[in-house]
Enzyme design. Structure first.
Site, mmCIF file in Angstrom:
data_model
loop_
_atom_site.group_PDB
_atom_site.id
_atom_site.type_symbol
_atom_site.label_atom_id
_atom_site.label_comp_id
_atom_site.label_asym_id
_atom_site.label_seq_id
_atom_site.Cartn_x
_atom_site.Cartn_y
_atom_site.Cartn_z
ATOM 1 N N GLY A 22 0.876 -1.462 0.143
ATOM 2 C CA GLY A 22 0.017 0.056 -0.037
ATOM 3 C C GLY A 22 0.850 1.127 -0.205
ATOM 4 O O GLY A 22 0.518 2.086 -0.766
ATOM 5 N N ASP A 30 0.725 3.883 4.184
ATOM 6 C CA ASP A 30 -0.369 4.173 3.443
ATOM 7 C C ASP A 30 -1.448 4.851 4.280
ATOM 8 O O ASP A 30 -2.056 5.907 4.214
ATOM 9 C CB ASP A 30 -0.937 3.347 2.540
ATOM 10 C CG ASP A 30 -1.188 1.867 3.032
ATOM 11 O OD1 ASP A 30 -0.728 1.657 4.191
ATOM 12 O OD2 ASP A 30 -1.621 1.115 2.296
ATOM 13 N N ASP A 84 -4.893 2.686 10.734
ATOM 14 C CA ASP A 84 -6.341 2.167 11.142
ATOM 15 C C ASP A 84 -6.165 1.937 12.638
ATOM 16 O O ASP A 84 -6.157 2.826 13.448
ATOM 17 C CB ASP A 84 -6.780 1.186 10.262
ATOM 18 C CG ASP A 84 -8.096 0.606 10.401
ATOM 19 O OD1 ASP A 84 -8.968 1.418 10.994
ATOM 20 O OD2 ASP A 84 -8.466 -0.295 10.288
ATOM 21 N N VAL A 134 -11.543 3.146 2.365
ATOM 22 C CA VAL A 134 -11.311 3.683 1.328
ATOM 23 C C VAL A 134 -10.003 3.356 0.427
ATOM 24 O O VAL A 134 -9.402 2.192 0.836
ATOM 25 C CB VAL A 134 -10.362 5.192 1.864
ATOM 26 C CG1 VAL A 134 -11.489 6.172 2.507
ATOM 27 C CG2 VAL A 134 -9.246 5.059 2.734
ATOM 28 N N ASP A 140 -6.063 -0.570 -1.462
ATOM 29 C CA ASP A 140 -6.785 -1.426 -2.630
ATOM 30 C C ASP A 140 -8.147 -1.939 -1.989
ATOM 31 O O ASP A 140 -8.106 -1.848 -0.506
ATOM 32 C CB ASP A 140 -5.773 -2.412 -2.876
ATOM 33 C CG ASP A 140 -5.734 -3.542 -1.948
ATOM 34 O OD1 ASP A 140 -5.026 -2.999 -0.937
ATOM 35 O OD2 ASP A 140 -5.858 -4.662 -2.098
HETATM 36 P P1 5GP Z 1 -4.166 -1.486 11.217
HETATM 37 O O1 5GP Z 1 -2.952 -2.299 11.331
HETATM 38 O O2 5GP Z 1 -3.754 -0.178 11.549
HETATM 39 O O3 5GP Z 1 -5.526 -1.612 11.791
HETATM 40 O O4 5GP Z 1 -4.275 -1.578 9.617
HETATM 41 C C1 5GP Z 1 -3.494 -1.068 8.743
HETATM 42 C C2 5GP Z 1 -3.626 -1.689 7.462
HETATM 43 O O5 5GP Z 1 -4.995 -2.341 7.314
HETATM 44 C C3 5GP Z 1 -3.152 -0.850 6.443
HETATM 45 O O6 5GP Z 1 -1.789 -1.091 6.197
HETATM 46 C C4 5GP Z 1 -4.074 -1.354 5.310
HETATM 47 O O7 5GP Z 1 -3.618 -2.356 4.541
HETATM 48 C C5 5GP Z 1 -5.445 -1.948 5.878
HETATM 49 N N1 5GP Z 1 -6.265 -0.737 5.840
HETATM 50 C C6 5GP Z 1 -7.007 -0.289 7.111
HETATM 51 N N2 5GP Z 1 -7.900 0.529 6.912
HETATM 52 C C7 5GP Z 1 -7.971 0.553 5.432
HETATM 53 C C8 5GP Z 1 -9.055 1.214 4.432
HETATM 54 O O8 5GP Z 1 -9.908 2.051 4.925
HETATM 55 N N3 5GP Z 1 -8.778 0.778 3.247
HETATM 56 C C9 5GP Z 1 -7.720 0.083 2.839
HETATM 57 N N4 5GP Z 1 -7.605 -0.324 1.389
HETATM 58 N N5 5GP Z 1 -6.988 -0.632 3.534
HETATM 59 C C10 5GP Z 1 -7.010 -0.319 5.001
#
Ligand code: 5GP
Length: 179
Positions: free
Chosen positions: A49, A104, A107, A157, A163
């Site tokens: 990403g 990228d 979350d 998003v 993606d």
């Molecule tokens: P976290 O570990 O912070 O919960 O999530 C991070 C990863 O989740 C990001 O690197 C991405 O791959 C994916 N991700 C989280 N939210 C989104 C979103 O809204 N859209 C997309 N395409 N990927 C997301």
């Protein structure tokens, strides 16, 4: 490109125009140039990403850095899964170094926490993160998110590297899932 697009079975609506994203990238680059010019970090890009954000950002950096990539995966479709897999591991020595993670999106912060644990284990001297987007309402860590391009609501998003099941990374604008 139209306001509504379809990727696989889902519709997405244009949400952040490319000009706004470019401005946010430049603002992050300015902050990095200010903070790292005298002591550049090793730059760690999270695949897949962050490659688009990293490419846009790197062109605006005025210091020389070693670039490395890592690939973790926790997402399936539009939802995170509990298992975090390392698909491509860290192949640089980070011991005693400043490390700047390029993401990228942040979350929940689970990926970020995994990277911080790994880098600490390998003896990194300092760990910071620059992310194109942050979902403040989903983020639940105490760790600071040092450089943030755009804060977005807790909705899925795509675009600018992000993606939906492999599609949408090439979109220049950011699109939000239509429920
Ligand atoms: P976290 O570990 O912070 O919960 O999530 C991070 C990863 O989740 C990001 O690197 C991405 O791959 C994916 N991700 C989280 N939210 C989104 C979103 O809204 N859209 C997309 N395409 N990927 C997301």
């Amino acid at each position: 490109m139209s306001e509504i697009i379809q990727l696989h079975d889902k519709k997405f609506i244009k949400y952040i125009p490319s000009q706004e994203i470019d401005k946010a990238v430049s603002e992050v680059a300015e902050q990095l140039n200010r903070d790292y010019c005298s002591d550049p970090p090793l730059i760690l890009v999270t695949l897949n990403g962050a490659i688009v954000f990293a490419a846009d950002l790197l062109k605006q950096l005025q210091f020389s850095s070693v670039l490395s990539c890592i690939k973790l995966s926790s997402y399936k479709g539009t939802h995170a899964t509990d298992t975090m897999k390392t698909l491509i591991g860290l192949n640089e020595d980070v011991s005693g170094k400043r490390v700047l993670i390029i993401e990228d999106i942040v979350d929940t912060g689970k990926t970020y926490q995994t990277l911080v644990d790994l880098l600490n284990e390998k003896g990194a001297k300092e760990i910071r993160i620059a992310t194109l987007t942050l979902k403040p309402d989903a983020y639940n860590l105490d760790l600071p998110v040092h450089y943030v391009g755009i804060r977005i609501p807790n909705k899925f998003v795509v675009g600018r590297g992000l993606d939906y099941d492999g599609l949408g990374r090439n979109l220049n604008d950011i699109y939000q899932l239509v429920n």
